[in-house]
Design a protein around this motif. Sequence first.
Motif, PDB file in Angstrom:
ATOM      1  N   GLU A 105       0.885  -1.161   0.000  1.00  0.00           N
ATOM      2  CA  GLU A 105       0.000   0.000   0.000  1.00  0.00           C
ATOM      3  C   GLU A 105       0.921   1.208   0.000  1.00  0.00           C
ATOM      4  N   ASP A 133      -6.952  -6.107  -1.293  1.00  0.00           N
ATOM      5  CA  ASP A 133      -7.402  -5.451  -0.078  1.00  0.00           C
ATOM      6  C   ASP A 133      -8.515  -4.468  -0.465  1.00  0.00           C
ATOM      7  N   HIS A 153     -10.487  -5.540   8.054  1.00  0.00           N
ATOM      8  CA  HIS A 153     -10.436  -6.669   7.127  1.00  0.00           C
ATOM      9  C   HIS A 153     -10.377  -7.994   7.877  1.00  0.00           C
ATOM     10  N   HIS A 171      -8.761  -1.561   0.278  1.00  0.00           N
ATOM     11  CA  HIS A 171      -8.212  -0.236  -0.015  1.00  0.00           C
ATOM     12  C   HIS A 171      -7.521  -0.154  -1.374  1.00  0.00           C
ATOM     13  N   MET A 220      -2.133  -6.328  -2.787  1.00  0.00           N
ATOM     14  CA  MET A 220      -2.874  -5.393  -1.932  1.00  0.00           C
ATOM     15  C   MET A 220      -3.708  -4.476  -2.821  1.00  0.00           C
ATOM     16  N   HIS A 246      -6.707  -7.441  11.699  1.00  0.00           N
ATOM     17  CA  HIS A 246      -6.841  -6.830  10.388  1.00  0.00           C
ATOM     18  C   HIS A 246      -5.984  -7.559   9.338  1.00  0.00           C
TER      19      HIS A 246
HETATM   20 ZN    ZN Z   1      -6.812  -2.154   3.783  1.00  0.00          ZN
END
Ligand code: ZN
Length: 511
Positions: free
Chosen positions: A15, A148, A172, A150, A114, A405
């Motif tokens: 990320e 993910d 998550h 995000h 991700m 998470h």
């Molecule tokens: Zn996330």
Amino acid sequence: MTKRLRIATLGIHHETNTFASNKTTLDDFRHSGLQTYAVQRGQQYYDMHEKSQTSMSGFIQSSKKHDFELIPLLFAATDPAGTISAEVFNTLGGEALEMLRDQGPFDGVLLNQMGAAVSEEYPDMDGELARRVREIVGLNVPVAMTLDLHANVSQQMADETDALVIYKTNPHTDAVPRAHDACDLVVRMATENWRPAKWLEQPPMVVGIFQHDTRDMPMRAVMDDLESVLAQPGIVGGSIGEGYPWSDVHENGLACYVLHEDSLDEAKKAARWIAGRAWVNREALYSPIGPLPAESVEYAMKAASTKGDDSGPIVLLDVGDNIGAGSSGDSTFLLAEAVKRGAKSWLQTIRDPEAIAECLKAGIGTTVTVEVGGKTDSLHGDPVRLTGHISRMSDGRFEDTGVVHAGWRYFDAGTTVVLETEEGPTVVLVTSRVGNMSREQFYSLGYHPDDFDIVVAKGVVSPRPAYQPIASEMITVNSPGATSADMSTFDYNHVRKSLYPLDLGAEYVHE
Ligand SMILES: [Zn+2]
């Protein structure tokens, strides 16, 4: 007897906060706060996840359920941080792709991403990796990518794969079932001559970080819309990407993605229906309003003085120093307020290798005066001068077998020192930027967050599974920093021309 399917998995999981000052280098991929080995090859990739609750854990379970041979190639993940160096992608991506080429042929590929990775060369690094995988395996081999929630989903990611499967929960907690979904699709594609029709719809809007918890309105409504689409006949999959606000990339924002048995029109119609309803609700979905550090600390201290002894701590969520979103982990805005106001029962981490080095020199049991935090850049406050008794030192490793998470289990905060300060706060100095998503971080040092009046967790949503069970109250603090909730504090240059809320007059138009 039919031949067992051979399905490969690989991933470069990152990320990327393009506003963070610390670049992500190959060195960062040699050490991760999220897992014991930042780069895992072959059997090690399998072993490190078998007993976790990550996407790979789901792939492993699914390989047993479907009886396919899962071939772990390479998985690299490190803590969220700034833009990834070109060297990282060339080295780790190159190695993973070489393994894919050498160990094939495969009947399917599971990309474990991700989804918000940005490298110096490739702003859409996830899409670029998918493109190269496709180049190697060709069109006949199904490729699915797990992501993910995000993820900033790009058209390239959708085009170069046969299915994207994104977590549905924030915090998550469903990496495993989503990985099962991905495997179900890949197995079906590999055994039947079939591909789903897919559509990616991206209304020009960003969901604010304060609105990211999928259990709360208004985000819950978007997820409910997804569920109602998934219940429709003919729909075989679908996901929402909440987006990751701190990547200055074209695809930044909300994504609605639907898979249909055979109809592109139906996939498109369903994705647009979700997107249209989110768009109408865009104001509610972006609202960076919350108490500032001074107000939050004042309130928490007042509340702590009246709460009973057996009610848990007040947990302050430090939004601007969201480690799980790439911030520095050394913000001092809250700590400075605590010292100024004389908070006595206060527990938090600060990443500060320099202060740790001074403490190591002084030795356990001694009293030192050190400048703590605020050293990475100018976004996270000034160093705070503290005098404290060094009560504990450790290698920073801890394990959490509960549901945390994204399902991580083996954490590594690097060399860790606990300072019980004369000013009041108990400060846990850590070396790596491991997010405050597990209470084991403190238990492993002999400290019980449950016993403190006020605990700081650097993050917004990721600390909630750990702290909600013990907190008497959680306060989301609108603190400044590399992960500030207020997008207007950053200078975006690469997002879509007209994107809400950067352009309040943005329009959502499609043919
Ligand atoms: Zn996330």
